[in-house]
Design an enzyme around this catalytic site. Structure first.
Site, PDB file in Angstrom:
ATOM      1  CB  CYS A 248      -0.961  -0.021   1.189  1.00 45.23           C
ATOM      2  SG  CYS A 248      -0.164  -0.194   2.800  1.00 45.23           S
ATOM      3  N   GLY A 251       2.304   0.126   4.462  1.00 46.86           N
ATOM      4  CA  GLY A 251       2.165  -1.169   5.119  1.00 46.86           C
ATOM      5  C   GLY A 251       0.996  -1.282   6.065  1.00 46.86           C
ATOM      6  CB  VAL A 252      -1.462   1.025   7.405  1.00 48.64           C
ATOM      7  CG1 VAL A 252      -2.768   0.997   8.209  1.00 48.64           C
ATOM      8  CG2 VAL A 252      -0.332   1.547   8.282  1.00 48.64           C
ATOM      9  CB  THR A 253      -4.792   0.064   3.657  1.00 49.03           C
ATOM     10  OG1 THR A 253      -3.949   0.445   2.573  1.00 49.03           O
ATOM     11  CG2 THR A 253      -5.192   1.291   4.461  1.00 49.03           C
ATOM     12  CB  SER A 275       4.078  -0.089   1.327  1.00 52.36           C
ATOM     13  OG  SER A 275       3.471  -1.327   1.683  1.00 52.36           O
TER      14      SER A 275
END
EC number: 2.8.1.1
Length: 297
Positions: A248, A251-253, A275
């Site tokens: 993403c 690296g969260v969603t 990401s």
């Protein structure tokens, strides 16, 4: 695909409300508010102090990260993670339930779910529907901060669930892994800017497929059914029997992709932690695609 018994990735608001009412929140069950919002919008910690699920602790994503990294919210070390979650009263025997207060129903919670898993903790779940539906259904809230007794947590990094820049770069040639990007389509294509970003153009890693994370959620903020999720992967020609890396912006969603695949019986999706933020700053320009200014169509 190897069939195995998977721990329940989702718990319902009803289940958590009953657990809170029965006094089960403690060493065996810890609840975490993992909310985070863009600067200048909402204040996550302030909102936690105003109201949260009774017994919940605040999980500060800005604290539980590699602060020495030039990239956004990179994983902390094993020791750093162990110390942080231990301070929240979490041991290796604790069932952890994570939620956030995002209007979508879920945003940062899957990231924390994945963090526990990548550090070897199996018994972790996301609150399906999030705090949004907890409030909507009239479940209890409190402003009283949680003060759990510290616990000992041993973290063991599962490297198979984590991919580095070098591994993703190598994958451009080997194509061993499918690569799926969870950002909104405009950011993936490079036609819309990255929010709150200075010196970061939008675009995507060459060869990646776009599956915006918000499409995994219903309008009411709940995770879609495994049948619906499988159909979404199939529509994008993503084969859940083959290796998969999710990416993403930071690296969260991407962790929503890992969660959706997990609900379809695939627990081994790896996250490219750096990401797009890391890729844009490190990768050769010919390895990224953008329809926007300065990009490569």
């Amino acid at each position: 695909m190897v069939h195995q018994v998977l721990y329940r990735a989702l718990v319902s608001t009803k289940w958590l409300a009953e657990s809170v009412r029965a006094g089960k929140v403690g060493p065996g069950l810890r609840v975490l508010d993992a909310s985070w919002y863009s600067p200048g919008t909402r204040e996550a910690r302030k909102e936690y102090l105003e109201r949260h699920v009774p017994g919940a602790s605040f999980f500060d994503i800005e604290e539980c990260r590699d602060k020495a990294s030039p990239y956004e919210v990179m994983l902390p070390s094993e020791a750093g993670f162990a110390d942080y979650v231990g301070s929240l009263g979490i041991s290796n025997d604790t069932h952890v339930v994570v939620y956030d207060g995002d209007d979508l129903g879920s945003f940062y919670a899957p990231r924390v779910w994945w963090m526990f898993r990548v550090f070897g903790h199996r018994t972790v779940s996301v609150l399906n529907g999030g705090f949004r539906n907890w409030l909507k259904e009239g479940h209890p809230v409190t402003s009283e901060p949680s003060r759990p007794e510290p616990a000992i947590f041993k973290a063991t990094l599962n490297r198979s669930l984590l991919k580095t820049y070098e591994q993703v770069l190598e994958n451009l040639e080997s194509k061993r892994f499918q690569l799926v990007d969870s950002r909104a389509q405009g950011r993936y294509l490079g036609t819309q800017p990255e929010p709150d970003a200075v010196g970061l153009d939008s675009g995507h890693i060459r060869g990646s497929v776009n599956m915006p994370f918000m499409n995994f959620l219903t309008e009411d903020g709940f995770e879609k059914s495994p049948e619906e999720l499988r159909a979404m992967f199939e529509a994008k020609k993503v084969d859940l029997t083959k290796p998969l890396i999710a990416t993403c912006r930071k690296g969260v969603t991407a962790c929503h992709i890992a969660l959706a695949a997990y609900l379809c019986g695939k627990p081994d999706v790896a996250i490219y932690d750096g990401s797009w933020f890391e890729w844009f700053h490190r990768a050769p320009p010919e390895t990224w695609v953008s329809q926007g200014k300065g990009g490569k169509a």
